[in-house]
Design a protein around this motif. Structure first.
Motif, PDB file in Angstrom:
ATOM      1  N   MET A  20      -1.122  -9.700  -2.184  1.00 49.59           N
ATOM      2  CA  MET A  20      -0.980 -10.761  -2.991  1.00 49.59           C
ATOM      3  C   MET A  20      -0.178 -11.884  -2.599  1.00 49.59           C
ATOM      4  O   MET A  20      -0.635 -13.234  -2.739  1.00 49.59           O
ATOM      5  CB  MET A  20      -0.680 -10.293  -4.384  1.00 49.59           C
ATOM      6  CG  MET A  20      -1.594  -9.304  -4.962  1.00 49.59           C
ATOM      7  SD  MET A  20      -0.986  -8.719  -6.544  1.00 49.59           S
ATOM      8  CE  MET A  20      -0.124  -7.342  -5.951  1.00 49.59           C
ATOM      9  N   SER A  38      -2.139 -10.444   3.822  1.00 50.25           N
ATOM     10  CA  SER A  38      -1.900  -9.037   3.446  1.00 50.25           C
ATOM     11  C   SER A  38      -2.925  -8.603   2.562  1.00 50.25           C
ATOM     12  O   SER A  38      -3.041  -8.688   1.149  1.00 50.25           O
ATOM     13  CB  SER A  38      -0.647  -8.957   2.579  1.00 50.25           C
ATOM     14  OG  SER A  38      -0.776 -10.060   1.310  1.00 50.25           O
ATOM     15  N   ILE A  39      -4.195  -8.373   3.100  1.00 49.70           N
ATOM     16  CA  ILE A  39      -5.143  -7.713   2.541  1.00 49.70           C
ATOM     17  C   ILE A  39      -5.047  -6.280   2.510  1.00 49.70           C
ATOM     18  O   ILE A  39      -5.002  -5.316   3.604  1.00 49.70           O
ATOM     19  CB  ILE A  39      -6.572  -7.934   3.145  1.00 49.70           C
ATOM     20  CG1 ILE A  39      -6.449  -9.531   3.319  1.00 49.70           C
ATOM     21  CG2 ILE A  39      -7.799  -7.495   2.380  1.00 49.70           C
ATOM     22  CD1 ILE A  39      -7.408  -9.942   4.370  1.00 49.70           C
ATOM     23  N   LYS A  40      -4.832  -5.441   1.534  1.00 48.88           N
ATOM     24  CA  LYS A  40      -4.261  -4.283   1.345  1.00 48.88           C
ATOM     25  C   LYS A  40      -5.510  -3.505   1.269  1.00 48.88           C
ATOM     26  O   LYS A  40      -6.281  -3.525   0.251  1.00 48.88           O
ATOM     27  CB  LYS A  40      -3.345  -3.797   0.276  1.00 48.88           C
ATOM     28  CG  LYS A  40      -1.930  -4.029   0.736  1.00 48.88           C
ATOM     29  CD  LYS A  40      -0.826  -3.810  -0.485  1.00 48.88           C
ATOM     30  CE  LYS A  40      -0.698  -2.286  -0.419  1.00 48.88           C
ATOM     31  NZ  LYS A  40       0.261  -1.935   0.803  1.00 48.88           N
ATOM     32  N   HIS A  87      -6.616  -0.192   0.407  1.00 43.91           N
ATOM     33  CA  HIS A  87      -6.144   0.929  -0.001  1.00 43.91           C
ATOM     34  C   HIS A  87      -6.761   2.292   0.471  1.00 43.91           C
ATOM     35  O   HIS A  87      -5.837   3.054   0.464  1.00 43.91           O
ATOM     36  CB  HIS A  87      -5.987   0.866  -1.454  1.00 43.91           C
ATOM     37  CG  HIS A  87      -5.241  -0.117  -2.225  1.00 43.91           C
ATOM     38  ND1 HIS A  87      -3.823   0.283  -2.519  1.00 43.91           N
ATOM     39  CD2 HIS A  87      -5.186  -1.348  -2.562  1.00 43.91           C
ATOM     40  CE1 HIS A  87      -3.026  -0.663  -2.725  1.00 43.91           C
ATOM     41  NE2 HIS A  87      -4.171  -1.790  -3.271  1.00 43.91           N
ATOM     42  N   ARG A 107      -8.067   2.825   3.319  1.00 44.93           N
ATOM     43  CA  ARG A 107      -7.870   3.144   4.595  1.00 44.93           C
ATOM     44  C   ARG A 107      -6.190   3.655   4.440  1.00 44.93           C
ATOM     45  O   ARG A 107      -5.807   4.732   5.201  1.00 44.93           O
ATOM     46  CB  ARG A 107      -7.861   1.748   5.445  1.00 44.93           C
ATOM     47  CG  ARG A 107      -8.123   2.303   7.110  1.00 44.93           C
ATOM     48  CD  ARG A 107      -8.255   0.871   7.713  1.00 44.93           C
ATOM     49  NE  ARG A 107      -7.172   0.072   7.642  1.00 44.93           N
ATOM     50  CZ  ARG A 107      -6.501  -0.259   8.737  1.00 44.93           C
ATOM     51  NH1 ARG A 107      -6.769   0.395  10.052  1.00 44.93           N
ATOM     52  NH2 ARG A 107      -5.324  -1.009   8.876  1.00 44.93           N
ATOM     53  N   GLU A 108      -5.548   2.891   3.615  1.00 45.70           N
ATOM     54  CA  GLU A 108      -4.058   3.216   3.817  1.00 45.70           C
ATOM     55  C   GLU A 108      -3.926   4.742   3.204  1.00 45.70           C
ATOM     56  O   GLU A 108      -3.079   5.449   3.842  1.00 45.70           O
ATOM     57  CB  GLU A 108      -3.241   2.429   2.880  1.00 45.70           C
ATOM     58  CG  GLU A 108      -2.943   1.010   3.561  1.00 45.70           C
ATOM     59  CD  GLU A 108      -2.144   0.121   2.775  1.00 45.70           C
ATOM     60  OE1 GLU A 108      -1.571   0.584   1.783  1.00 45.70           O
ATOM     61  OE2 GLU A 108      -2.118  -1.148   3.337  1.00 45.70           O
TER      62      GLU A 108
END
Lengths: 663, 378
Positions: free
Chosen positions: A1, A6-8, A10, A12-13
């Motif tokens: 944000m 910083s494209i999270k 989620h 994949r994480e």
């Protein structure tokens, strides 16, 4: 944000995280397996090894010293026992101020001022919880003095321990020996583990000779100790599972010594230097072994002060010197009975042959005559009278006829020239001279030759011949038993104090003196009885002939310094230069029970100093054994002299053998 | 499952009530049971290991109480609040560490404690929680796996308190702090290559760092390599603890019957080396039971971790769970001779207040992260 990159993702994480969790789980399991195998290795595979280590850790082996065996005389009277002694012990970790404590004790005169530093070092060298003895052998008065001030000295207390005690004091010390602190030398020959927990070891005498039996076998107990080495009774719920072995007390020794006779001997020697040895002719039992002066053996066991030891070792009377076993003296006239026997054995003389004594005897090639003692002439002497009156001329002539090698050959089985082999250590032997001996003894060729004059001196017990009182006693015992000979022994039996079981040590017979017919023994016996009844000892031992038992004896005088023939004989010589006084005897003559030797250093003429002591010892030994019942016994004596008894002269000419050799 | 098997309605009711109470208190039942069993076992062992010192037992109960209070309190905190508090806690810890280091420097000696009059505590313990919290806080909004810049920042977050702790000197806690922070990064997806590279650097660094170590630290390493090297000195701990464990065998010597521990051969037997006391008195059986309890706790904590819904929760919870295991492994490994001797207590069993409180506080945080999750997600 916050930032554009910083494209999270989620999803994949989360997958990444779950993979990591999986890896972590695998690693955790691997770690657990590693740990588990380690524990299996320690607790199952190497369990025994570690168990042993932990056992060694927790238990310390503490020795329990065995009680030392008692020493008893032949009648069961105690000669050596164990007694509690009091000592001051200090436990360092309980002492708040070590220097102050020691100074305080010194102020109470419980420890010497000049030893404070030594004691401090000693205490520091030991572990803090160990009791260190700082003062041995406290007297009752010192104990009382300490008790009053005890509260001032935390960590210091009185402890008892067993120490050797000799209830008879000095009596028989040279036979008993003593116990003392184990020294460096002792450590080289003993098994240290056997002496763990023991601080004392036998020195000299039977205490040393029978150390092994007296010492017993130490026991041990395992004591629970913590990591600091401090012993703990029980800590926590730890149940002690500890091994122990009871000690096996040392054997009690039964000695051949007769306390009453020993006492009589030492009383007789009081105020003099000398020795008394008495043997039982039937088995070699040493009834008396006295050397005077002596010392109190208890002192050593309790710890001798430096001062006391210096005093003992520098005393000119040499109380530590065992005269009975280690003193060598010329036997003087006491050798004459054996010379007489040698004469009979080799046919050099018959008992009946008379030799005229003009008081002087010439040897061909010698300018100076061999003299009779102080007085002079005996006239015609047969063998019995020659012994009884100790006629030197008779024995000059006899020795000259016999030749030196015959004499020494004959004397050897009586025990001369080699130790008798008594069962304690430290015995020396005198010299039995012979041609061979002299050849070996001297380096100078001129001195290697045996001179006829030396044989003449040999005949009266002067010159090279020397004996110890023990050897001489062995000779007397051999005569008394008519040629039978036994190895002298002090220990006759061992007693196990627990079971009460006795093991008797049998007497050890030595080769007999052979080739002497009974009647020849009778002649010598008669001569020796004559000594008592009418001869040289008649006056000095006046009462002896009246006793219930018969006595055979012989006086002797051993020269200390040579006196030139032309010098005046002065009986008031310096005390230390006076002759040694000998007396030998055995009794009762018919069936001898005791054979004894008395030597009094610088005692002067034999009968004067030595004979009365002999009388006391004979009485002490024989009277309680039923020989004291009035006079009849004397009449019954079968060995009464065959020759006409000469009336005892009022003044007996003393037998003095003078060697004229040296100027 | 258990619920169905129980037949008695009253028991069923009890369980239901307990579950409701736990839910209300934001606690996790299985985790609580596991921790309690470990703590009880710990007290039993401590009674023997301390030489029946009731005073120590009471104090240990007090520590447990304090820890439980901390756990309860932290369990009530919302994860977002925790996240927001992370930087402040971290700063607070750094300040305290500096204070300790400075006073220690003045006092010329090892200084780990901060004396507050009534309580003394080790500020480094705070960092055990604050470092992973701040790491998770920092990485929470970053894309994972973290980029180079993020890694540098995280490294700084870890190294500063670790260095301050190591300077006390307290190498053991410094390592634990590093591990706590490091695990966050690893769980965040740190590249395997970087991990391997760091391990390699670590080996090289160790070779170089050898010269920077204090003598006593070098001794510990040397002694680990060969305990017999110095059997009465530095090797004494390891030798005695191995004797204690090995002599215990399968079933042990019995409670209060361990000669190694009761006779004081085993050093630090109620603190760092209490594992050896268990090995000696309760044998392999006791150790395996204890390890199973630990594995159960770690397993449960990891399960809770997988239920987390946000990055902060996942990273922090996983770090707390894994760190707990690392503590267990370092202590048991050191006592049994697999790892070098570093001063790490056995979690929840070793006597010592600060670590007990920190550990339970950590579990409080874990429970908070779990119990406050939104129930809409998975």
């Amino acid at each position: 944000m916050a930032s554009p990159v910083s494209i999270k993702n989620h999803h994949r994480e989360q997958r990444l995280f779950q993979r990591r969790m999986l890896i972590a789980t695998v690693i955790i399991l691997l770690c657990a397996i590693t740990l588990g195998s380690r524990l299996v290795l320690l607790q199952i595979i190497r369990h025994d090894y570690y168990l042993e280590l932990s056992q060694g850790n927790r238990a310390r082996i503490e020795p329990i010293p065995a009680n030392r065996g008692l020493i008893l005389d032949r009648n069961g009277k105690v000669l050596a026992e164990n007694q509690a002694a009091y000592q001051l012990e200090l436990v360092r970790e309980q002492v708040p101020d070590l220097t102050g404590t020691l100074t305080g004790l010194a102020a109470l005169r419980l420890i010497p001022d000049d030893e404070i530093e030594d004691i401090r070092r000693l205490v520091k060298s030991r572990r803090g919880f160990e009791g260190v003895p700082i003062r041995l052998r406290m007297s009752e008065e010192e104990i009382a003095r300490f008790a009053v001030h005890r509260h001032q000295f935390p960590g210091v207390d009185i402890r008892t321990r067993l120490t050797r005690f000799y209830p008879q004091g000095e009596l028989g010390v040279h036979a008993l020996g003593y116990v003392a602190a184990i020294g460096e030398q002792d450590l080289t020959r003993i098994d240290r583990s056997a002496y763990a927990g023991t601080t004392l070891i036998g020195k000299l005498g039977v205490e040393s000779a029978r150390e092994k039996e007296l010492h017993g076998t130490n026991g041990f107990r395992e004591v629970l100790v913590n990591a600091q080495g401090r012993s703990v009774q029980k800590q926590g719920g730890l149940a002690p599972d500890l091994r122990s072995r009871a000690p096996k007390a040392g054997s009690d020794l039964i000695l051949s010594i007769d306390l009453a006779a020993q006492q009589a001997a030492e009383e007789g020697l009081k105020g003099r230097r000398g020795a008394v040895v008495a043997l039982d002719p039937d088995n070699g039992d040493v009834l008396v072994l006295a050397s005077h002066p002596g010392f109190d053996p208890s002192l050593f066991g309790r710890g001798l002060t430096r001062e006391e030891y210096t005093h003992l070792s520098t005393d000119t009377d040499r109380p530590l010197f065992n005269r009975a076993l280690r003193g060598t003296y010329p036997p003087g006239s006491t050798v004459k009975p054996v010379i007489a026997l040698a004469g009979l054995r080799y046919g050099a003389i018959t008992p009946e042959e008379h030799i005229i004594c003009p008081g002087i005897w010439f040897l061909r090639g010698y300018a100076k005559p061999f003299r009779e003692g102080k007085s002079g002439r005996h006239g015609a002497m047969d063998m019995e009278n020659a012994i009884a009156h100790s006629c030197d001329v008779y024995f000059y002539e006899l020795a000259h006829r016999l030749e030196v090698d015959h004499i020494s050959e004959f004397l050897a089985p009586f025990g001369y020239g080699k130790p008798t082999g008594i069962d304690i250590k430290g015995e020396l032997s005198g010299i039995l001279p012979s041609r061979a001996w002299k050849k070996q003894r001297y380096k100078n060729p001129a001195e290697k030759v045996w001179f006829p004059g030396e044989t003449v001196n040999f005949g009266v017990g002067q010159g090279y011949l020397t004996v110890t009182p023990m050897e001489q006693a062995h000779m007397v015992a051999t005569i008394a038993s008519r040629g039978r000979s036994f190895k002298p022994r002090l220990v006759t039996g061992l007693k196990d104090p627990e079971s009460g079981q006795m093991s008797i040590i049998p007497p050890l017979r030595l080769p007999d003196v052979e080739g002497i017919p009974e009647k020849d023994w009778d002649h010598v016996f008669a001569g020796m009885m004559g000594t008592i009844q009418r001869g040289t000892a008649a006056q000095a031992a006046a009462n002896m002939s009246h006793t219930a038992y018969t006595v055979a004896g012989k006086t002797g005088t051993a020269q200390v310094v040579s006196i030139a023939a032309n010098e005046k004989l002065d009986m008031k010589l310096e005390e230390r230069q006076r002759d040694h006084s000998w007396f030998i005897a055995f009794a009762p003559v018919e069936a001898p029970r005791i054979a004894l030797v008395v030597l009094v250093e610088n005692g002067g003429f034999g009968a004067a100093a030595a004979a009365p002591i002999a009388r006391k010892v004979l009485d002490a030994y024989l009277l309680p054994r039923g020989f004291g019942t009035p006079p009849a016994a004397a009449a019954a004596a079968p060995a009464a002299p065959a020759s006409a008894p000469a009336p005892a002269p009022a003044k007996v000419p003393p037998a003095r053998a003078k060697s004229p050799k040296k100027p | 499952m258990i619920y169905e098997q129980l037949s008695a309605p009253s028991a069923r009711r009890t369980i239901t009530i307990a579950a409701r109470v736990l839910m209300a208190l934001k606690l996790d039942g299985p985790l609580l049971v596991g921790l309690s069993l470990i703590a009880i076992f710990g007290l039993v062992v401590l009674y023997s290991a301390s030489g029946q010192d009731m005073g120590k037992i009471l104090r240990a109960i007090l520590h447990l109480g304090l820890g439980t209070v901390a756990m309860l309190a932290l369990a009530q905190v919302k994860p977002s609040s925790l996240r927001n508090a992370a930087p402040w806690l971290y700063l607070f810890g750094i300040v305290l560490l500096l204070v300790v280091d400075v006073t220690g420097h003045i006092g010329k000696g090892a200084q780990r404690w901060l004396d507050l009059g009534i309580i003394r505590f080790q500020p480094s313990e705070i960092m055990k929680l604050a470092v992973p919290m701040l790491c998770a806080w920092y990485l929470h909004e970053r894309p994972l796996p973290p980029g180079p810049l993020a890694l540098l920042v995280v490294a700084a977050i870890i190294v500063v308190p670790a260095a301050l702790t190591a300077a006390q000197p307290d190498l053991g806690t410094a390592i634990l702090i590093t591990i706590g922070g490091g695990l966050v990064v690893v769980m965040a997806g740190l590249s395997i290559y970087i991990i391997l590279g760091m391990l390699l650097t670590g080996v090289l660094g160790a070779w170089y760092g050898w010269h920077l170590l204090q003598d006593y630290q070098r001794n510990r390493v040397l002694t680990f390599i060969d305990p017999q090297n110095d059997p009465l000195g530095a090797g004494y701990h390891i030798i005695q603890s191995q004797i204690a464990i090995g002599s215990g065998g399968v079933f042990g010597k019995g409670w209060m019957n361990g000669s190694q521990s009761q006779l004081e051969y085993l050093p630090e037997r109620h603190t760092d080396f209490i594992f050896a006391v268990i090995g000696e008195e309760f044998g392999l059986l006791g150790l395996v039971i204890l390890l199973m309890l630990y594995l159960f706790v770690v397993g449960r904590a990891m399960y809770l971790t997988t239920q987390m819904q946000d990055t902060f929760g996942r990273l922090l919870a996983s770090s707390l769970a894994l760190t707990f295991f690392v503590y267990v492994f370092i202590n048991t490994g050191m006592v049994s001779g697999v790892l070098p001797v570093v001063g790490v207590p056995l979690p929840l069993v070793s006597y010592g207040g600060t670590s007990m409180v920190t550990l339970l506080a950590g579990f409080g945080i874990l429970m908070a992260l779990y119990s406050h999750r939104k129930l809409v997600g998975s």
